[in-house]
Structures are given as structure tokens and as C-alpha cells.
Design a protein around this motif. Sequence first.
Motif, mmCIF file in Angstrom:
data_model
loop_
_atom_site.group_PDB
_atom_site.id
_atom_site.type_symbol
_atom_site.label_atom_id
_atom_site.label_comp_id
_atom_site.label_asym_id
_atom_site.label_seq_id
_atom_site.Cartn_x
_atom_site.Cartn_y
_atom_site.Cartn_z
ATOM 1 N N GLU A 152 47.166 20.475 -24.249
ATOM 2 C CA GLU A 152 46.352 20.055 -25.331
ATOM 3 C C GLU A 152 46.681 18.049 -26.126
ATOM 4 O O GLU A 152 44.984 17.561 -26.077
ATOM 5 N N LYS A 153 48.100 17.947 -26.246
ATOM 6 C CA LYS A 153 48.165 16.335 -25.857
ATOM 7 C C LYS A 153 47.374 15.913 -24.813
ATOM 8 O O LYS A 153 47.391 14.605 -25.438
ATOM 9 N N HIS A 154 47.834 16.146 -23.585
ATOM 10 C CA HIS A 154 47.151 15.467 -22.476
ATOM 11 C C HIS A 154 45.759 15.367 -22.051
ATOM 12 O O HIS A 154 45.464 14.307 -21.715
ATOM 13 N N PRO A 174 40.909 11.773 -21.242
ATOM 14 C CA PRO A 174 39.641 12.974 -21.516
ATOM 15 C C PRO A 174 39.035 12.690 -19.618
ATOM 16 O O PRO A 174 39.831 11.853 -18.952
ATOM 17 N N GLN A 232 43.475 14.866 -24.459
ATOM 18 C CA GLN A 232 42.973 13.570 -25.854
ATOM 19 C C GLN A 232 43.693 12.800 -25.344
ATOM 20 O O GLN A 232 42.803 11.961 -25.655
ATOM 21 N N GLU A 233 44.707 12.462 -24.738
ATOM 22 C CA GLU A 233 44.873 11.490 -23.888
ATOM 23 C C GLU A 233 44.155 10.705 -22.972
ATOM 24 O O GLU A 233 43.668 9.552 -22.449
ATOM 25 N N ASN A 263 39.539 18.859 -32.945
ATOM 26 C CA ASN A 263 41.027 18.230 -33.139
ATOM 27 C C ASN A 263 41.092 17.554 -32.393
ATOM 28 O O ASN A 263 41.764 16.523 -32.687
ATOM 29 N N ASN A 264 40.132 16.697 -31.651
ATOM 30 C CA ASN A 264 39.666 15.774 -30.531
ATOM 31 C C ASN A 264 38.300 14.906 -31.173
ATOM 32 O O ASN A 264 37.332 15.154 -30.799
ATOM 33 N N LYS A 265 39.165 14.496 -31.806
ATOM 34 C CA LYS A 265 38.060 13.437 -31.704
ATOM 35 C C LYS A 265 37.179 12.910 -30.646
ATOM 36 O O LYS A 265 36.062 12.322 -30.691
ATOM 37 N N LYS A 266 38.175 11.802 -29.650
ATOM 38 C CA LYS A 266 37.765 11.704 -28.215
ATOM 39 C C LYS A 266 37.175 12.507 -27.383
ATOM 40 O O LYS A 266 35.834 11.804 -26.823
ATOM 41 N N GLY A 267 37.467 13.987 -27.634
ATOM 42 C CA GLY A 267 36.844 14.571 -26.249
ATOM 43 C C GLY A 267 35.939 14.979 -27.267
ATOM 44 O O GLY A 267 34.724 14.959 -26.242
ATOM 45 N N PHE A 293 36.490 21.000 -29.316
ATOM 46 C CA PHE A 293 37.147 19.616 -29.529
ATOM 47 C C PHE A 293 37.217 18.959 -30.945
ATOM 48 O O PHE A 293 37.626 17.957 -31.863
#
Length: 184
Positions: free
Chosen positions: A24-26, A31, A28-29, A91-95, A89
Amino acid sequence: MINNDNKKGRPNKYTDTELKSILEKHVQENPGKITYLQLEKATNIKRHVWSRRMSHVINKLNQPIISQSLNATEHTLPLPNIDEYITRFENNKKGLRDGLYHLNEVIQSLYERNLELNKKVKEKELKEQQDIIKHYESLVVASTNPSVRREKEMRSNVISINDKNKEQSLSLDIKSNFSTLFDD
């Protein structure tokens, strides 16, 4: 359930929940499409660990989010599923931003396709009308020739000008001179 004491081989360094958290962290960083090589380089966890234990999750993340298809002529156009974007997404604003950009691109391509199709339809209708006009023009011109009239089995000229309508035929005021054609 299988007891851990009966398992053969080396014990797992990471639990499935830890791997999912790292994944998940990967995502988010970074995409975009996820590859095992990319994960190995970013996390220092071997590719085979990702492919054996998280392949189903990675495959799901790599699939486009589609809810339904729009049938446009012969082509099928996938439409993004907005609910899936939000849950995937949350919890993932960028996603989420990337997903909404994709949605915007789909809408833009639909709009452009619609403009192209409208232009083609108008051009086709214009061509059909021009063909009809040419047909009637040639019919009118051909009707003045007696041999063509015999060939096409026409009794008389389509338009005949005589002393009675000679003045009207020379006038440019078509609407008043041929009022029977323009009965509204």
C-alpha cells in the motif's frame, strides 16, 4: 488449519498483513503499474516473495477499474467505476487524483469521438443531399432533350417555359412566382 509447527521450510520473514501494508505504501508513492522487479528494488524484499504471496493483490491493483461498457458502434468503451475508485483510494489522495484524471481522460475521449461522429454524419447527409440535387438537375436538363425523354420514357419536359410563365421564370422572386411550391 495448518499448525506452524508442521510447516516445512524457512519461516516467513514478513506476514501477509505486513506485505500488504508495504505494498500500500509503495502504491501511494509510485502510482501506475506495479512490477515485481520494481517492488524488489524499492522494498528489498525478493521478487519471488511478492509473486508467491501477493500476486493476487498485485494483479488486482494492476487491473483498470471498470464498471460497465458503453457500446459505441463496433467498439466497446470501458467506463471507470467511481465507487471502486473511492474505496480503493480512500487513504491515498494521489491515487484518487490519478483515478479521477483517468476518468477525465475517458470523458474527454468520449467527447472527441462524439464530435468526430457528428461531423461524419453531417458530411454524409450533405453528400446525400448533393447527390439528390445532382440527380434532379440532370433529370431537368435531360427532359429538355426529346431523345433522352424517349429513352427515359418521359412524356414532357419536367420544367417547361412558355409564354405564360416566361416572365415568372426570368424573375428571381421564386417564392411569390411559384407560391404553390411554398404553401406553409
